[in-house]
Design a protein around this motif. Structure first.
Motif, PDB file in Angstrom:
ATOM      1  N   VAL A  22      21.372 -39.776  36.309  1.00 41.36           N
ATOM      2  CA  VAL A  22      20.008 -39.405  35.921  1.00 41.36           C
ATOM      3  C   VAL A  22      19.492 -40.449  34.935  1.00 41.36           C
ATOM      4  O   VAL A  22      20.164 -40.760  33.954  1.00 41.36           O
ATOM      5  CB  VAL A  22      19.979 -38.007  35.282  1.00 41.36           C
ATOM      6  N   GLN A  23      18.296 -40.984  35.188  1.00 37.46           N
ATOM      7  CA  GLN A  23      17.750 -42.030  34.315  1.00 37.46           C
ATOM      8  C   GLN A  23      16.306 -41.730  33.933  1.00 37.46           C
ATOM      9  O   GLN A  23      15.462 -41.453  34.781  1.00 37.46           O
ATOM     10  CB  GLN A  23      17.818 -43.391  35.007  1.00 37.46           C
ATOM     11  N   SER A  24      16.032 -41.785  32.626  1.00 38.98           N
ATOM     12  CA  SER A  24      14.661 -41.689  32.129  1.00 38.98           C
ATOM     13  C   SER A  24      14.049 -43.084  32.146  1.00 38.98           C
ATOM     14  O   SER A  24      14.739 -44.071  32.396  1.00 38.98           O
ATOM     15  CB  SER A  24      14.651 -41.117  30.713  1.00 38.98           C
ATOM     16  N   GLY A  25      12.744 -43.175  31.847  1.00 41.91           N
ATOM     17  CA  GLY A  25      12.129 -44.496  31.916  1.00 41.91           C
ATOM     18  C   GLY A  25      10.861 -44.618  31.098  1.00 41.91           C
ATOM     19  O   GLY A  25      10.108 -43.654  30.976  1.00 41.91           O
ATOM     20  N   ASN A  26      10.673 -45.786  30.515  1.00 45.94           N
ATOM     21  CA  ASN A  26       9.423 -46.143  29.854  1.00 45.94           C
ATOM     22  C   ASN A  26       8.786 -47.266  30.663  1.00 45.94           C
ATOM     23  O   ASN A  26       9.391 -48.326  30.857  1.00 45.94           O
ATOM     24  CB  ASN A  26       9.680 -46.599  28.418  1.00 45.94           C
ATOM     25  N   MET A  27       7.581 -47.033  31.162  1.00 47.56           N
ATOM     26  CA  MET A  27       6.819 -47.941  32.017  1.00 47.56           C
ATOM     27  C   MET A  27       7.392 -48.042  33.430  1.00 47.56           C
ATOM     28  O   MET A  27       6.970 -48.886  34.217  1.00 47.56           O
ATOM     29  CB  MET A  27       6.698 -49.345  31.396  1.00 47.56           C
ATOM     30  N   VAL A  28       8.374 -47.199  33.750  1.00 50.21           N
ATOM     31  CA  VAL A  28       8.912 -47.091  35.108  1.00 50.21           C
ATOM     32  C   VAL A  28       9.200 -45.615  35.379  1.00 50.21           C
ATOM     33  O   VAL A  28       9.276 -44.816  34.449  1.00 50.21           O
ATOM     34  CB  VAL A  28      10.209 -47.914  35.287  1.00 50.21           C
ATOM     35  N   PRO A  29       9.379 -45.238  36.649  1.00 53.84           N
ATOM     36  CA  PRO A  29       9.655 -43.830  36.951  1.00 53.84           C
ATOM     37  C   PRO A  29      11.030 -43.396  36.446  1.00 53.84           C
ATOM     38  O   PRO A  29      11.942 -44.205  36.259  1.00 53.84           O
ATOM     39  CB  PRO A  29       9.599 -43.786  38.489  1.00 53.84           C
ATOM     40  N   ALA A  30      11.169 -42.097  36.242  1.00 52.21           N
ATOM     41  CA  ALA A  30      12.478 -41.477  36.061  1.00 52.21           C
ATOM     42  C   ALA A  30      13.013 -41.140  37.447  1.00 52.21           C
ATOM     43  O   ALA A  30      12.242 -40.858  38.371  1.00 52.21           O
ATOM     44  CB  ALA A  30      12.353 -40.218  35.211  1.00 52.21           C
ATOM     45  N   PHE A  31      14.340 -41.180  37.599  1.00 49.50           N
ATOM     46  CA  PHE A  31      14.901 -40.882  38.922  1.00 49.50           C
ATOM     47  C   PHE A  31      16.293 -40.293  38.774  1.00 49.50           C
ATOM     48  O   PHE A  31      16.917 -40.350  37.706  1.00 49.50           O
ATOM     49  CB  PHE A  31      14.938 -42.131  39.815  1.00 49.50           C
ATOM     50  N   ALA A  32      16.784 -39.725  39.879  1.00 55.45           N
ATOM     51  CA  ALA A  32      18.121 -39.155  39.930  1.00 55.45           C
ATOM     52  C   ALA A  32      18.787 -39.547  41.237  1.00 55.45           C
ATOM     53  O   ALA A  32      18.134 -39.620  42.288  1.00 55.45           O
ATOM     54  CB  ALA A  32      18.070 -37.629  39.798  1.00 55.45           C
ATOM     55  N   LEU A  33      20.096 -39.820  41.167  1.00 58.39           N
ATOM     56  CA  LEU A  33      20.892 -40.195  42.331  1.00 58.39           C
ATOM     57  C   LEU A  33      22.020 -39.197  42.510  1.00 58.39           C
ATOM     58  O   LEU A  33      22.573 -38.691  41.528  1.00 58.39           O
ATOM     59  CB  LEU A  33      21.499 -41.597  42.161  1.00 58.39           C
ATOM     60  N   ASP A  34      22.386 -38.920  43.759  1.00 63.44           N
ATOM     61  CA  ASP A  34      23.554 -38.091  43.999  1.00 63.44           C
ATOM     62  C   ASP A  34      24.797 -38.984  44.075  1.00 63.44           C
ATOM     63  O   ASP A  34      24.684 -40.216  43.990  1.00 63.44           O
ATOM     64  CB  ASP A  34      23.364 -37.243  45.262  1.00 63.44           C
ATOM     65  N   PRO A  35      25.994 -38.421  44.201  1.00 58.86           N
ATOM     66  CA  PRO A  35      27.208 -39.244  44.201  1.00 58.86           C
ATOM     67  C   PRO A  35      27.334 -40.202  45.376  1.00 58.86           C
ATOM     68  O   PRO A  35      28.253 -41.023  45.389  1.00 58.86           O
ATOM     69  CB  PRO A  35      28.338 -38.195  44.234  1.00 58.86           C
ATOM     70  N   GLY A  85      24.788 -42.191  46.107  1.00 59.83           N
ATOM     71  CA  GLY A  85      23.832 -43.243  45.819  1.00 59.83           C
ATOM     72  C   GLY A  85      22.461 -43.015  46.403  1.00 59.83           C
ATOM     73  O   GLY A  85      21.638 -43.935  46.438  1.00 59.83           O
ATOM     74  N   ARG A  86      22.167 -41.808  46.843  1.00 64.17           N
ATOM     75  CA  ARG A  86      20.859 -41.511  47.427  1.00 64.17           C
ATOM     76  C   ARG A  86      19.895 -41.023  46.355  1.00 64.17           C
ATOM     77  O   ARG A  86      20.280 -40.258  45.471  1.00 64.17           O
ATOM     78  CB  ARG A  86      20.990 -40.463  48.535  1.00 64.17           C
ATOM     79  N   VAL A  87      18.649 -41.466  46.437  1.00 65.95           N
ATOM     80  CA  VAL A  87      17.619 -41.029  45.492  1.00 65.95           C
ATOM     81  C   VAL A  87      17.201 -39.615  45.876  1.00 65.95           C
ATOM     82  O   VAL A  87      16.626 -39.388  46.940  1.00 65.95           O
ATOM     83  CB  VAL A  87      16.403 -41.982  45.518  1.00 65.95           C
ATOM     84  N   VAL A  88      17.469 -38.650  44.991  1.00 65.64           N
ATOM     85  CA  VAL A  88      17.137 -37.254  45.273  1.00 65.64           C
ATOM     86  C   VAL A  88      15.928 -36.789  44.477  1.00 65.64           C
ATOM     87  O   VAL A  88      15.440 -35.675  44.685  1.00 65.64           O
ATOM     88  CB  VAL A  88      18.339 -36.329  44.981  1.00 65.64           C
ATOM     89  N   GLY A  89      15.436 -37.618  43.583  1.00 63.03           N
ATOM     90  CA  GLY A  89      14.240 -37.278  42.819  1.00 63.03           C
ATOM     91  C   GLY A  89      13.715 -38.512  42.112  1.00 63.03           C
ATOM     92  O   GLY A  89      14.492 -39.319  41.596  1.00 63.03           O
ATOM     93  N   GLU A  90      12.392 -38.678  42.093  1.00 62.34           N
ATOM     94  CA  GLU A  90      11.787 -39.856  41.463  1.00 62.34           C
ATOM     95  C   GLU A  90      10.338 -39.525  41.102  1.00 62.34           C
ATOM     96  O   GLU A  90       9.608 -38.973  41.930  1.00 62.34           O
ATOM     97  CB  GLU A  90      11.842 -41.049  42.413  1.00 62.34           C
ATOM     98  N   THR A  91       9.943 -39.832  39.867  1.00 62.75           N
ATOM     99  CA  THR A  91       8.563 -39.588  39.466  1.00 62.75           C
ATOM    100  C   THR A  91       7.658 -40.693  40.000  1.00 62.75           C
ATOM    101  O   THR A  91       8.125 -41.691  40.556  1.00 62.75           O
ATOM    102  CB  THR A  91       8.445 -39.511  37.932  1.00 62.75           C
ATOM    103  N   GLU A  92       6.357 -40.516  39.820  1.00 63.08           N
ATOM    104  CA  GLU A  92       5.386 -41.466  40.354  1.00 63.08           C
ATOM    105  C   GLU A  92       5.205 -42.656  39.405  1.00 63.08           C
ATOM    106  O   GLU A  92       5.406 -42.552  38.198  1.00 63.08           O
ATOM    107  CB  GLU A  92       4.035 -40.772  40.564  1.00 63.08           C
ATOM    108  N   TRP A  93       4.819 -43.765  39.982  1.00 62.03           N
ATOM    109  CA  TRP A  93       4.511 -44.945  39.182  1.00 62.03           C
ATOM    110  C   TRP A  93       3.207 -44.722  38.400  1.00 62.03           C
ATOM    111  O   TRP A  93       2.276 -44.090  38.891  1.00 62.03           O
ATOM    112  CB  TRP A  93       4.355 -46.175  40.073  1.00 62.03           C
TER     113      TRP A  93
END
Length: 315
Positions: A255-268, A270-278
Motif C-alpha cells: 500500500v502506497q500513499s502519494g504526494n502529487m501522484v495517486p495512492a495505490f495498492a497491490l496484491d501479492p 503484483g496486480r493493481v487492486v486500487g488506485e486514486t485519480e491523477w
C-alpha cells in the motif's frame, strides 16, 4: 534471443530441437498467463485490516510558511475525517507533517493509527527522516528512514569534495539540509497486524522490506512524495513497477500513499487492486489481507540467484 538466432544458423537436426523448445516455452507462457488471470483478487481467507491511503496534490515547495503548513494540515484533516472512525490505519504521504501543524479544533480521540512523517535533528546532530506512528491509546512511536536519497537527502563524498571549493556558508547550508543519516526502522501495529513502513525510494532496495517480513510484517506500506519530480507520470510508473517486484517477492500486499501522484495498492501477485485519480486529492479505502506466508525469497533471499551467477561464471 539465443534460440531465435540458432534457428537461423543451426543444422536441420538442431533446428527441430529448437523448434520444439520454442513450442514448449510458448505453451508454458500461455498456460501460466491463463492460470494467473484466474487467480482471485482480494480476499483469500486471511485476517484483514481496513487501510485508508491518502493522495494529495500539494505543490512542490522547498520551504513553507507556518500558515501554508497549517493550511495543508487542515486539508488533510478534512480528507481523512470521514474515515477516522471506521478504519484501522490511515497512511499519509511523506513530508505531510500532519501532526506538527494540526488545526487547533482537530479532535484526535476519533483518529485510528495514523502514519505520518517528519524530518528531525536529533542524536549527534544528524538529520533523520522518520515516520510517526500515532496510536489511538498507545504511546507514539517512530521509525527512521534507512536509505536516504542521493543529493535529495544526503551528499555523496565525491560531491562533498567539490563543496570544499565553495564558501563556508554555502557548504554549511547544503550539509545542514542535505546530510540525512540512516536511522533505525521499526514495525507499526494495528488490529493484531504488523506493518512494514518505508519511505518513497526505499522501495528500490530488495533487502529492506525483506528484513521487515523476516521480523513478522504482514503488510508493506510506503510513504511516498514525488514533489521533487513534480508529479512525473514516468517516475510514478517506474516506482510502481518496482513496488510490484517487492509485493511478489515478499508475498505481501503493498500500500502506497502519494504526494502529487495517486495512492495505490497491490496484491501479492503484483496486480493493481486500487488506485486514486491523477490530480485529484483522494483517499483509497481497502480491506487488506494480512499474510504470514513465506515465499522462496523470504526463505533464501538473494542466495539462489547469486549461486547461479557464480556457477555461470565458473562455467
Amino acid at each position: 534471443n539465443v534460440v531465435l538466432y540458432r534457428l537461423f544458423v543451426a543444422s536441420s537436426k538442431e533446428r527441430r530441437w529448437l523448434f520444439g523448445a520454442v513450442v514448449v516455452l510458448v505453451g508454458m507462457f500461455v498456460f501460466s498467463h491463463m492460470t494467473f488471470e484466474r487467480i482471485a483478487r482480494g480476499k483469500d481467507g486471511s485476517p484483514e485490516i481496513l487501510i485508508a491511503t491518502v493522495s494529495t496534490y500539494a505543490p512542490a515547495r522547498l520551504h513553507l510558511t507556518r500558515e501554508e503548513e497549517q493550511s495543508r494540515s487542515r486539508h488533510l484533516y478534512s480528507l481523512i475525517g470521514e474515515f477516522s472512525t471506521s478504519t484501522d490505519v490511515v497512511v499519509l504521504p511523506e513530508s505531510a507533517t500532519f501532526f506538527r501543524n494540526l488545526p487547533n479544533d482537530a479532535s484526535l480521540e476519533t483518529l485510528p493509527l495514523v502514519i505520518d512523517s517528519e524530518n528531525i535533528v536529533e542524536r549527534d546532530g544528524f538529520v533523520r527522516s522518520r515516520a510517526i506512528f500515532r496510536y489511538p491509546v498507545a504511546p507514539l512511536e517512530v521509525s527512521e528512514k534507512q536509505l536516504p536519497l542521493p543529493l535529495g537527502e544526503y551528499v555523496p563524498y565525491v560531491y562533498r569534495a567539490f563543496l570544499g571549493f565553495a564558501s563556508p556558508e554555502f557548504r554549511s547550508q547544503v550539509l545542514s539540509t542535505r546530510a540525512y543519516a540512516p536511522g533505525e526502522a521499526r514495525l507499526a501495529h494495528a488490529s493484531g497486524a504488523q506493518l512494514a513502513v518505508r519511505f518513497c525510494n526505499e522501495v528500490m532496495s530488495p533487502y529492506l522490506y525483506a528484513a521487515d517480513v523476516s521480523e513478522g510484517a504482514g503488510v508493506l506500506v510506503n510513504l511516498s512524495s514525488h514533489s521533487w519530480y513534480h508529479g512525473s507520470r514516468l517516475v510514478y510508473r517506474q516506482m510502481q513497477n518496482i513496488a510490484k517486484v517487492r509485493a511478489v517477492e515478499s508475498g505481501r500486499w503493498y500500500v502506497q500513499s502519494g504526494n502529487m501522484v495517486p495512492a495505490f495498492a497491490l496484491d501479492p501477485y503484483g496486480r493493481v487492486v486500487g488506485e486514486t485519480e491523477w490530480e485529484n486529492p483522494q483517499v483509497l479505502l481497502l480491506h487488506v489481507p494480512i499474510s504470514e506466508k513465506r515465499t522462496p525469497y523470504n526463505q533464501f533471499g538473494a542466495w539462489a540467484p547469486l549461486i547461479l551467477v557464480i556457477l555461470l561464471l565458473g562455467a
